[in-house]
Design a protein around this motif. Structure first.
Motif, short mmCIF file in Angstrom:
data_model
loop_
_atom_site.label_atom_id
_atom_site.label_comp_id
_atom_site.label_asym_id
_atom_site.label_seq_id
_atom_site.Cartn_x
_atom_site.Cartn_y
_atom_site.Cartn_z
N ASN A 1 19.04 -40.05 -57.52
CA ASN A 1 20.38 -40.46 -59.59
C ASN A 1 21.64 -40.53 -59.32
OD1 ASN A 1 18.04 -41.18 -60.10
ND2 ASN A 1 16.99 -40.12 -61.09
N ASP A 2 22.08 -39.21 -58.67
CA ASP A 2 23.36 -38.50 -58.95
C ASP A 2 24.54 -39.28 -57.45
OD1 ASP A 2 23.03 -36.95 -61.55
OD2 ASP A 2 23.29 -35.36 -59.94
N ALA B 1 13.06 -44.92 -55.95
CA ALA B 1 13.99 -45.08 -56.68
C ALA B 1 14.48 -46.54 -56.80
CB ALA B 1 15.23 -44.43 -56.53
N THR C 1 12.18 -23.99 -54.86
CA THR C 1 12.46 -25.17 -56.68
C THR C 1 11.30 -25.19 -56.48
OG1 THR C 1 13.79 -27.59 -56.32
CG2 THR C 1 12.22 -26.97 -54.54
N ASP C 2 11.60 -26.59 -57.63
CA ASP C 2 10.73 -27.06 -58.65
C ASP C 2 9.36 -27.85 -57.47
OD1 ASP C 2 11.98 -28.83 -59.04
OD2 ASP C 2 11.60 -29.71 -60.57
N ASN D 1 11.03 -33.09 -53.84
CA ASN D 1 10.92 -34.38 -54.05
C ASN D 1 12.21 -34.56 -55.55
OD1 ASN D 1 8.85 -35.00 -52.69
ND2 ASN D 1 8.19 -36.43 -54.18
N ASN D 2 11.96 -33.55 -56.53
CA ASN D 2 12.68 -33.41 -57.67
C ASN D 2 13.91 -33.54 -56.91
OD1 ASN D 2 10.25 -34.35 -59.79
ND2 ASN D 2 10.36 -31.60 -60.38
N TYR D 3 14.23 -32.27 -56.57
CA TYR D 3 15.31 -31.81 -55.82
C TYR D 3 15.95 -33.80 -55.38
CZ TYR D 3 19.08 -28.58 -53.96
OH TYR D 3 20.56 -28.33 -54.17
N MET E 1 15.10 -36.69 -55.96
CA MET E 1 15.25 -37.62 -56.78
C MET E 1 16.13 -37.72 -57.56
SD MET E 1 14.53 -40.36 -57.48
CE MET E 1 12.93 -40.63 -57.15
N GLN E 2 16.73 -36.39 -58.23
CA GLN E 2 18.49 -35.99 -58.69
C GLN E 2 19.59 -36.50 -57.55
OE1 GLN E 2 18.14 -35.22 -61.93
NE2 GLN E 2 20.15 -35.61 -61.48
N LEU E 3 18.92 -35.75 -56.52
CA LEU E 3 20.58 -36.25 -55.82
C LEU E 3 20.81 -37.80 -55.42
CD1 LEU E 3 20.58 -33.71 -52.65
CD2 LEU E 3 22.22 -34.29 -54.61
N LYS F 1 24.74 -38.79 -55.08
CA LYS F 1 24.78 -38.01 -53.52
C LYS F 1 23.50 -38.02 -52.52
CE LYS F 1 27.23 -35.06 -57.10
NZ LYS F 1 26.70 -34.45 -58.45
#
Ligand SMILES: O=C(O)CCCC[C@@H]1SC[C@@H]2NC(=O)N[C@@H]21
Length: 247
Positions: A26-27, A122, A14-15, A18-20, A22-24, A29
């Motif tokens: 923010n969603d 977050a 993955t990139d 942490n980004n992965y 953070m996306q969850l 999830k």
């Protein structure tokens, strides 16, 4: 531990874990304890906007979502508790090797950097809802390029091939346990300072082009590092303003 604490997402690449994570978050999830690991990252992030490079399959790359029970003003205390927990696990594992935390949260084994921690928060309004605790730990590398003279791995330190997944599970349990414990800021700082790298010794610090020596005294709960300068003054350094230079 609840069922949701146990969710572990294992990625090949993955990139950035942490980004992965953070996306969850923010969603909506993600929840406390959700953990993302990858065997390699193509956009690994380090502290202060730096890159974090890994050797595929040789590092522990993990991000765990935690819900800190501290005010946002206590961010450094939270980070100190995480770094201390990780360092103590490694100290138990590596027995006679010396494991320290270099301010603010580099993991040092036998005087070289074996790992680092990147915590991203977050916020909702001014509420601290989640922290993404990202840990990169060099486990199985046998060597590092010449341009990284201060890097080491657990294999270099011990000669052993330690199991990345076992370390992941130990770190995960220790970080989850942190949230179950009553918070004592003085106790966290005492434990952190007990393993602070080069405490009581002179070190090289820098700002821009300027460098100078100062003796490391202790870290404080506001995140500053107290030092004594060569002309015998006490100073308090802020990470990001003054940097600690590896020698
Ligand atoms: O020492 C540092 O500068 C911190 C390095 C943190 C690296 C880890 S690897 C897993 C997680 N994902 C990232 O992109 N960074 C952290």
């Amino acid at each position: 531990m609840t069922n949701s604490d146990r969710i572990l997402i294992k990625l090949d690449t993955t990139d950035s874990t942490n980004n992965y994570a953070m996306q969850l978050v923010n969603d909506d999830k993600a929840h406390h304890g959700l953990t993302i690991t990858a065997r390699s990252q193509y956009g690994g992030k380090g502290q202060r906007g730096r890159k974090w490079a890994d050797t595929p399959n040789k590092s522990l790359l993990m991000s765990i979502v935690l819900t800190p029970r501290l005010p946002i003003s206590a961010q450094f205390v939270f980070s100190a508790s995480v770094a201390t927990a990780v360092a103590n696990i490694l100290q138990n594992l590596l027995r006679d090797k010396t494991v320290r935390v270099k301010w603010p949260n580099d993991i040092i084994v036998n005087d070289k950097k074996a790992g680092g921690i990147l915590i991203e928060n977050a916020l909702r309004g001014n509420m601290w809802t989640h922290s993404i605790v990202g840990l990169g730990l060099n486990v199985l590398q046998s060597q590092f390029p010449q341009e990284l003279p201060y890097a080491t791995s657990l294999k270099i330190a011990t000669g052993e091939d330690l199991d990345i997944d076992d370390i992941r599970d130990e770190v995960r349990s220790a970080l989850l346990a942190l949230s179950g414990r009553p918070v004592s800021i003085p106790a966290i700082m005492e434990a952190y300072n007990a393993i602070l790298y080069k405490r009581g010794e002179q070190q090289l610090f820098g700002k821009g082009e300027e460098t100078w020596q100062a003796t490391v005294i202790q870290a404080h709960d506001d995140g500053t590092l107290e030092v004594r300068t060569e002309d015998n003054r006490v100073a308090f350094y802020t990470h990001g303003d003054v940097r600690w230079i590896y020698e």
